[in-house]
Scaffold this active site. Structure first.
Site, PDB file in Angstrom:
ATOM      1  N   ASP A  93       0.872  -1.177   0.000  1.00 29.35           N
ATOM      2  CA  ASP A  93       0.000   0.000   0.000  1.00 29.35           C
ATOM      3  C   ASP A  93       0.911   1.229   0.000  1.00 29.35           C
ATOM      4  OD1 ASP A  93      -2.082   1.749  -0.011  1.00 29.35           O
ATOM      5  OD2 ASP A  93      -3.129   0.908   1.721  1.00 29.35           O
TER       6      ASP A  93
HETATM    7  C1  NOJ Z   1      -3.905   4.091  -0.079  1.00 28.85           C
HETATM    8  C2  NOJ Z   1      -5.101   3.192   0.027  1.00 28.85           C
HETATM    9  O1  NOJ Z   1      -5.087   2.533   1.267  1.00 28.85           O
HETATM   10  C3  NOJ Z   1      -5.170   2.173  -1.097  1.00 28.85           C
HETATM   11  O2  NOJ Z   1      -6.367   1.465  -0.994  1.00 28.85           O
HETATM   12  C4  NOJ Z   1      -5.032   2.843  -2.418  1.00 28.85           C
HETATM   13  O3  NOJ Z   1      -5.155   1.899  -3.453  1.00 28.85           O
HETATM   14  C5  NOJ Z   1      -3.702   3.562  -2.467  1.00 28.85           C
HETATM   15  N1  NOJ Z   1      -3.658   4.556  -1.403  1.00 28.85           N
HETATM   16  C6  NOJ Z   1      -3.429   4.236  -3.816  1.00 28.85           C
HETATM   17  O4  NOJ Z   1      -4.212   5.363  -3.944  1.00 28.85           O
END
Ligand code: NOJ
Length: 760
Positions: A279
């Site tokens: 993430d």
């Molecule tokens: C953080 C989020 O937790 C995740 O779900 C997302 O895909 C990413 N950012 C990219 O934006």
């Protein structure tokens, strides 16, 4: 100290089997090391992709391999992440972009119903179609990896800010719909990304901040397998190409450097052949994460890049590990990554990714996730168009702005006060209701970009124009005047949620007061709630003038049209709650996100309730919900009959997660459902199983059938070996126990119509 906290907090019904996984409580909350990282095998459906990838990766230098494991910003697109490329070999790299409910923050795409709405439809076919057309939009925009679906959070706490992104708090329902979505996305040519592995159950303390580590989600091994990892197992079985590891720590090791989770559960137990991406900014070590099984870091280089090259050169990370990372990417030809994902504020050619064939799917999907929970004296559908309707509440109309500004980028319907929170420090709280207009999605990563919003007020007005009827509205007053000739008063309220924050409650005083004020003046008050999560209704549901209540969830861009069809009987309600709607907040255990004391730098979040969340907990405690899991009314009625259970090879056996036999169908269950009412309608028949040493009932099947009046049809449920099993922490296998089992078939988790006892 941890051990005593554990036993003190352990509830009596959080059962012997769960306790056995913690016999040595010293290990609770610790993550065992699992090394080395298994190489992807490229078996089954993966064979072709692996041949392509290996051919390419074999030609790459170490620097080139390292380069494609990390992210870069691109001035050409607004993809959430861009991997490195290898121009020498004409490999353009990949665009990874949000998210699970539609393409985010761009133009000329559709806003589909959100996860919670899809969960409420209990419709495998619609879910597949949604996944397919959405996947096609990602592909047509040049997005190689669609960053969804989401099965973590599952929904342990009703306040979870991101529960709405996923399908259900039930792992079986979530797993089934995750699988349909993944196959849909990937059939359309986009790589799906199942996230967040695992235990990303709250937004509070989700990341390290000011010297405080992210909360550690402490999950025992049994609960991990039977609950939180369950839908991920379905996702891997469906062939998902990538998985995102989570921000939080899991058993005190960060999700993206946790060898038990990535090397162990994903790559050994489940033989996952795709790649694990961190993430965004969720990587907290370089060598550690590489050896633990992480395959890609985003959005930039994190601790990798040149450091990873150096780590290979000095022997800390085997080069074969880096080659394995790269082999796991699907390198099949793809157009220029992110070509349709331009910065919206700059001149650009808007790439239209909408397929006309998706239109009926978007509308049907919007209809299917509405759940009717109260309908006194068959108030709905309107028998004939009411001569006068009156419309109240901030949620009836569109927000004032839908443009390319920052709010739109984050989720167009994020309200100003919330946007401030979004742009400020995580953890800031905001109002529970988005009072600036109707919501058709929740906020941030899984927010989708609507082509248009068909809002309730305009849809009802258009209908009035056709019928020559009359509409009054007051969308701002707390205590509006009501025209005494109103035949129906519709009150629109909502419950908003977004990534980054947990909710502060499950209802708000303004909206409840508004409902009561209208109900005091109007004897036919119909409440419509757009809800990004559980929204309590006890403040007014028993009011005699509240004649009908619709939980309208998050329908996507066709919201108003879907609602009008339902109100006027052009479509029937078939949605059922994919969660328990309690009477009070205190009925949920747990309810609050875990938090920390001021001097606590390693916050701990003990999931001591084990598998007992939502209806499993309500059933075990015998707590009466307001509306139970699986509940939803219809305009017609259904009878259930003729249960038959055909069992094959159902004996006490054990099986590994990766064994093919785990998916063997060991029981075929059938029943007949008859539409006994006077209009057509669709019914979601549900199968629950009582397994020894487990919650009283667990969903293990559902089947949705559409029936004309007096028509009957079979509903079928195929139960696999896994469906009958518990996770045995000693043998590390799925185990079918000896003992008494009960199969329940019915219209909800508490409206059981047919039962069958089984002895194994
Ligand atoms: C953080 C989020 O937790 C995740 O779900 C997302 O895909 C990413 N950012 C990219 O934006």
């Amino acid at each position: 100290m941890r051990a005593s906290r554990m036993s003190a907090g352990w509830q009596i019904f959080a059962l012997p089997a769960a306790v056995s996984s913690l016999t040595d409580a010293n290990f609770y909350g610790q993550s065992p090391p699992v090394y080395p990282s298994p190489q992807g095998k490229g078996s089954g459906t993966w064979a072709g992709a692996y041949v392509n990838a290996r051919d390419l990766v074999d030609q790459m230098t170490l620097d080139e391999k390292v380069n494609i494991t990390r992210g870069f910003t691109s001035s050409d697109n607004v993809c959430a992440g861009n991997s490195g490329s290898v121009p020498r070999l004409q490999w353009p790299g990949m665009c990874l972009h949000d998210a699970g409910n539609g393409v985010r923050a761009t133009d000329m795409v559709n806003a589909y119903a959100s996860g919670i709405h899809v969960g409420a439809s209990w419709d495998r076919n619609l879910t597949y179609q949604r996944g397919y057309f959405m996947g096609k939009e990602f592909k047509d925009k040049g997005v190689n990896v669609a960053l969804g679906p989401n099965a973590g959070p599952l929904g342990r706490i009703p306040l979870g800010g991101r529960n709405w992104e996923g399908f259900s708090v039930d792992p079986y329902l979530a797993g089934q719909l995750v699988a349909e979505t993944i196959v849909g996305h990937q059939d359309a040519g986009a790589i799906a990304n199942l996230k967040h592995f695992v235990g990303n159950e709250q937004e509070t303390l989700r990341r390290p901040y000011h010297g405080v580590e992210a909360a550690s989600t402490n999950i025992d091994d049994k609960t991990m397998h039977e609950l939180y990892a369950w839908p991920f197992m379905d996702g891997v079985h469906a062939g998902v190409g990538s998985i995102m590891c989570s921000y939080n720590r899991v058993n005190n090791s960060y999700g993206c450097q946790n060898s038990k989770l990535m090397n162990g559960i994903l790559k050994t137990e489940l033989s996952f052949d795709g790649f694990v991406v961190a993430d965004w900014n969720g990587q907290h070590s370089g060598v550690g994460s590489a050896l633990a099984g992480l395959d890609m870091v985003m959005p930039l280089g994190g601790y990798w890049g040149d450091n990873l090259t150096e780590a290979v050169r000095n022997g800390s990370v085997p080069e074969s590990r880096v080659a394995d990372m790269a082999n796991r990417y699907d390198t099949t030809d793809f157009a220029t990554p992110g070509f349709g994902m331009k910065n919206l504020t700059e001149p650009h050619e808007a790439v239209d990714a909408r397929d006309p064939q998706s239109k009926p799917i978007i509308l049907e999907g919007a209809i299917a996730g509405h759940v009717l929970v109260k309908n006194e004296n068959s108030t709905l559908p309107f028998k004939k168009p009411p001569k006068m309707i009156s419309i109240y509440g901030y949620d009836a109309t569109v927000p004032a702005t839908k443009n390319t500004d920052i709010l739109f980028q984050l989720g167009y319907n994020v309200q100003p006060e919330m946007a401030q929170a979004v742009l400020g420090t995580e953890g800031v709280r905001f109002d529970q209701a988005a009072k600036g207009g109707t919501i058709v999605t929740g906020g941030r990563a899984a927010a989708n970009s609507p082509a248009y919003i068909n809002d309730p007020l305009s849809a009802l007005s258009q209908r009035a124009a056709l019928d020559d009827t009359w509409v009054n509205w007051d969308l701002t007053s707390f205590n509006p005047d009501v025209n005494g000739a109103s035949e129906a008063c519709l009150v629109f309220i909502n419950a908003m949620a977004t990534e980054g924050w947990d909710r502060i409650g499950l209802h708000d005083d303004f909206s409840d007061g508004l409902v009561l004020n209208v109900a005091a003046k109007c004897s036919n008050t119909i409440v419509v709630i757009h809800a990004a999560g559980i929204r309590l209704v006890d403040q007014w549901i028993d009011h005699p003038n509240v004649t009908a209540t619709i939980i309208a969830h998050l329908p996507g861009q066709d919201s108003g049209q879907a609602l009008v069809k339902l109100l006027y009987g052009e479509a029937g309600f078939s949605g059922k709650l994919p969660y328990t709607l309690a009477r009070n907040e205190s009925d949920y255990h747990p309810y609050l996100p875990c938090n920390r004391t001021p001097d606590d730098y390693f916050p701990q979040c003990d999931f001591t309730e084990g598998v007992y969340i939502d209806y499993r907990d309500f059933d075990a405690r015998n707590t009466t919900p307001r509306f139970e899991f699986g509940f939803g009314l219809s305009y017609t009625s259904f009878e259930y009959s003729s249960l038959s259970v055909d069992v094959s090879d159902l004996s006490p056996t054990t099986c590994r997660s990766g064994d093919n036999e785990i998916w063997d169908i060991v029981a075929n269950v059938q029943a007949t459902v008859t539409n006994t009412g006077s209009v057509e309608g669709a019914e979601v028949a549900q199968l629950y199983l009582a397994i020894p040493n487990s919650p009283p009932k667990q969903l293990r099947g559902f089947d949705k059938v559409a029936l004309d009046p007096e028509e009957s049809a079979p509903v079928t449920f195929e139960l696999t070996r896994r469906d009958f099993s518990v996770w045995d922490v000693v043998t590390q296998k799925w185990q079918i126990q000896e003992g008494d089992y009960t199969i329940f078939v019915g219209a909800s988790s508490r409206d059981i119509r047919l039962t069958h006892n089984l002895k194994i």
